[in-house]
Design an enzyme around this catalytic site. Structure first.
Site, PDB file in Angstrom:
ATOM      1  N   ASP A 193     -22.232 -11.068  31.522  1.00  0.00           N
ATOM      2  CA  ASP A 193     -22.729 -11.342  30.165  1.00  0.00           C
ATOM      3  C   ASP A 193     -22.787 -10.119  29.271  1.00  0.00           C
ATOM      4  O   ASP A 193     -22.590 -10.208  28.060  1.00  0.00           O
ATOM      5  CB  ASP A 193     -24.130 -11.965  30.231  1.00  0.00           C
ATOM      6  CG  ASP A 193     -25.155 -10.998  30.796  1.00  0.00           C
ATOM      7  OD1 ASP A 193     -24.947 -10.479  31.910  1.00  0.00           O
ATOM      8  OD2 ASP A 193     -26.146 -10.712  30.086  1.00  0.00           O
TER       9      ASP A 193
ATOM     10  N   ASP B 283     -24.629  -5.644  32.626  1.00  0.00           N
ATOM     11  CA  ASP B 283     -24.942  -5.797  34.055  1.00  0.00           C
ATOM     12  C   ASP B 283     -23.839  -6.611  34.716  1.00  0.00           C
ATOM     13  O   ASP B 283     -22.820  -6.894  34.093  1.00  0.00           O
ATOM     14  CB  ASP B 283     -26.313  -6.490  34.196  1.00  0.00           C
ATOM     15  CG  ASP B 283     -26.305  -7.803  33.445  1.00  0.00           C
ATOM     16  OD1 ASP B 283     -25.727  -8.776  33.977  1.00  0.00           O
ATOM     17  OD2 ASP B 283     -26.826  -7.857  32.315  1.00  0.00           O
TER      18      ASP B 283
ATOM     19  N   GLU C 219     -26.692  -2.027  24.183  1.00  0.00           N
ATOM     20  CA  GLU C 219     -25.998  -2.913  25.122  1.00  0.00           C
ATOM     21  C   GLU C 219     -25.076  -3.885  24.378  1.00  0.00           C
ATOM     22  O   GLU C 219     -25.486  -4.520  23.411  1.00  0.00           O
ATOM     23  CB  GLU C 219     -27.024  -3.712  25.954  1.00  0.00           C
ATOM     24  CG  GLU C 219     -26.368  -4.498  27.084  1.00  0.00           C
ATOM     25  CD  GLU C 219     -27.375  -5.043  28.107  1.00  0.00           C
ATOM     26  OE1 GLU C 219     -28.587  -5.072  27.804  1.00  0.00           O
ATOM     27  OE2 GLU C 219     -26.922  -5.445  29.190  1.00  0.00           O
TER      28      GLU C 219
END
Ligand SMILES: *[C@@H]1O[C@H](CO)[C@@H](O)[C@H](O)[C@H]1NC(C)=O
Ligand SMILES: *[C@@H]1O[C@H](CO)[C@@H](O)[C@H](O)[C@H]1NC(C)=O
Ligand SMILES: *[C@@H]1O[C@H](CO)[C@@H](O)[C@H](O)[C@H]1NC(C)=O
Ligand SMILES: *[C@@H]1O[C@H](CO)[C@@H](O)[C@H](O)[C@H]1NC(C)=O
Ligand SMILES: *[C@@H]1O[C@H](CO)[C@@H](O)[C@H](O)[C@H]1NC(C)=O
Length: 485
Positions: A75, A78, A463
């Protein structure tokens, strides 16, 4: 006319019609926004993989339950395959192709490939329907305790499913939406695949509807706080039914959608909340196709538009001093890309149908919507107080320390030896630029004061995520097409 005169005229026309003109190359950004999805691939990579610092990973996914669950997307930064955001990503990639595919001739194959990488996995996850349905691979708590490349993950690849007694209505209905939208993408290019997608979409929707419950309750700590469904599941039932109505023209899906108790006063469109997306999607049928059965959705789509436009009397969304839509401290750019996608689609509907909308006294025109879309995208691509592009690999200045395991650790090609769970943190904390450029990744973005730390530890800013990029694919195609939506 000499060449210079023609060029000068071009600039004048662009300025007169758009107000401002920017030098951003939307086609380049579009192409890069799709390359990003290659960096998020799980499973066996194809030979034409162009982000070559990635390699095969998670080739035994599903073996914990004796099934094949390889493939799909990680996603974000990670290595977990979370079903809800993956399905939403796939839906938005598919919608990008359906709405703006004609404006991305050079990238259409890449965009379809990105959709298919998602749907191939979602079909595997749906294979046990109607008895169960896989919604996640990878123990997220163990994964988040490590900083490892996907290629040498050592954390448990646990598989998680929903069942009639442990239901997951939102994730099953979102998957139905993704498969139905993708069925339309492949209808003319791969009829057999398209039929399979549509059949599976109907099964996933029936499962979602029949066994109602929040997957957050069924799976608790493996989905929360990661992708806890805060909005409940009514919005996904609406969204799934809307896509199935579009893909099948079966009016029972429309009656179903109309029978749900939905509050359309929502200014948030995201992996969690689908209400504005469903309103805009259904408004298309009325505005473009004059389908009276969906007439109420134009007003509902307008509600969203009027909550976003800066000069609207019904505006609820705030803007930063630098002009960026600001919804949340965590990964704010996801809301910017999802909202601007809806504005782009709505602008297209108004333009083609020669209609306008009103927000009180404010007339909403295709051009005013386009102007806002463009301002937001230009901000992302570098027109902002930091003079920084928030798309990795685009422009001269972009985030160097993104919160992404694979990007921040030397690649397996250069450093074949496994780098363990704890060992990886030396790269996380080293303060150096990431060695691998995750081309096209759009990060969470700046804070409410337009400030950006470029710090791996500041994950809400640094992120990237698949659902930030997916709607941007369509929006960039819309902008790249120039003044003709
Ligand atoms: C699902 O979650 C929503 C939001 O938290 C809540 O309002 C709703 O009651 C839940 N539904 C069920 C059936 O548990
Ligand atoms: C429409 O969908 C409903 C619900 O899935 C189904 O029962 C019905 O047979 C469908 N109708 C047609 C004409 O396909
Ligand atoms: C962001 O965080 C700040 C500080 O914690 C808070 O004051 C603000 O309300 C938050 N903004 C949004 C839009 O969530
Ligand atoms: C951004 O560019 C403008 C115009 O060149 C300049 O005035 C400003 O100082 C720059 N800001 C930063 C943070 O570099
Ligand atoms: C992230 O960076 C922003 C901007 O510099 C700052 O306001 C915020 O406190 C940082 N958050 C964390 C968790 O470090």
């Amino acid at each position: 006319m000499g060449l210079e005169t023609i060029l000068a005229l071009g600039v004048v026309i662009a300025m007169a019609s758009g107000g401002v003109y920017s030098t951003h190359n939307y086609r380049e950004a579009l192409s890069k926004s799709l390359i990003f999805f290659q960096g998020q691939r799980s499973g066996k990579l194809p030979t034409d993989q162009s982000l070559i610092w990635r390699a095969n990973s998670a080739l035994s996914d599903g073996s914990a339950d004796n099934v094949d669950l390889t493939g799909g997307y990680y996603d974000a930064g990670d290595n977990v395959k979370f079903g809800l955001p993956m399905a939403f990503t796939t839906t938005m990639l598919a919608w990008s192709v359906l709405e703006f595919g004609k404006s991305m001739p050079k990238e259409l194959d890449h965009a379809r490939e990105a959709v298919r990488w998602g749907t191939d996995y979602l079909l595997k996850a749906s294979a046990p329907l109607p008895s169960s349905f896989y919604v996640q691979v990878g123990d997220p708590n163990a994964d988040h305790g490590c900083w490892e490349r996907p290629e040498d993950m050592s954390t448990p690849r646990s598989v998680y499913k929903v069942t009639p007694s442990k239901p997951g209505t939102e994730v099953a209905a979102e998957t139905a939406a993704a498969l139905a939208a993708a069925a339309l993408v492949f209808r003319t290019v791969d009829g057999g695949y398209s039929k399979k997608l549509l059949r599976t979409a109907e099964k996933a929707f029936a499962f979602a509807n029949r066994y109602r419950g929040n997957y957050s309750d069924s799976l608790s700590s493996v989905v929360c706080p990661f992708y806890c469904s805060y909005s409940g599941f009514q919005d996904e039932l609406l969204w799934g039914a809307a896509w199935l109505y579009k893909a099948t023209h079966n009016s029972s899906y429309l009656s179903y959608a109309q029978s749900l108790d939905i509050d359309y006063d929502s200014d948030t469109f995201s992996w969690d909340n689908k209400i504005p997306g469903a309103a805009v999607l259904l408004s298309r049928g009325f505005i473009l196709e004059k389908n009276e059965a969906v007439s109420e959705f134009k007003h509902r789509a307008e509600k969203f538009v009027c909550s976003v436009l800066p000069r609207s009397p019904f505006k609820t969304v705030i803007y930063t001093p630098g002009g960026l839509m600001y919804k949340m401290n965590g990964s704010n750019l996801q809301y910017v890309t999802s909202s601007t996608f809806l504005l782009s689609a709505y602008a297209k509907y108004l333009k083609i149908s020669k209609q306008t909308s009103m927000c009180g006294d404010l007339a909403v025109t295709p051009l005013s919507l386009r102007g806002l879309v463009r301002k937001q995208v230009d901000y992302i691509l570098g027109d902002n107080p930091n003079n920084m592009s928030y798309m990795v690999g685009f422009g001269d200045r972009f985030p160097q320390r993104i919160h992404h395991r694979g990007s921040s650790i030397p690649s397996v090609g250069l450093n074949a030896e496994a780098i363990g769970c704890e060992q990886g943190f030396s790269y996380y904390y080293d303060g150096d630029a990431n060695p691998n450029v995750l081309t096209g990744a759009v990060v969470g973005g700046p804070d409410a004061n337009d400030e950006f730390a470029d710090d791996r530890e500041n994950y809400s800013q640094s992120e990237p995520a698949t659902y930030i990029n997916a709607p941007l694919v369509g929006t960039l195609a819309f902008l790249a097409a120039g003044l003709q939506p």
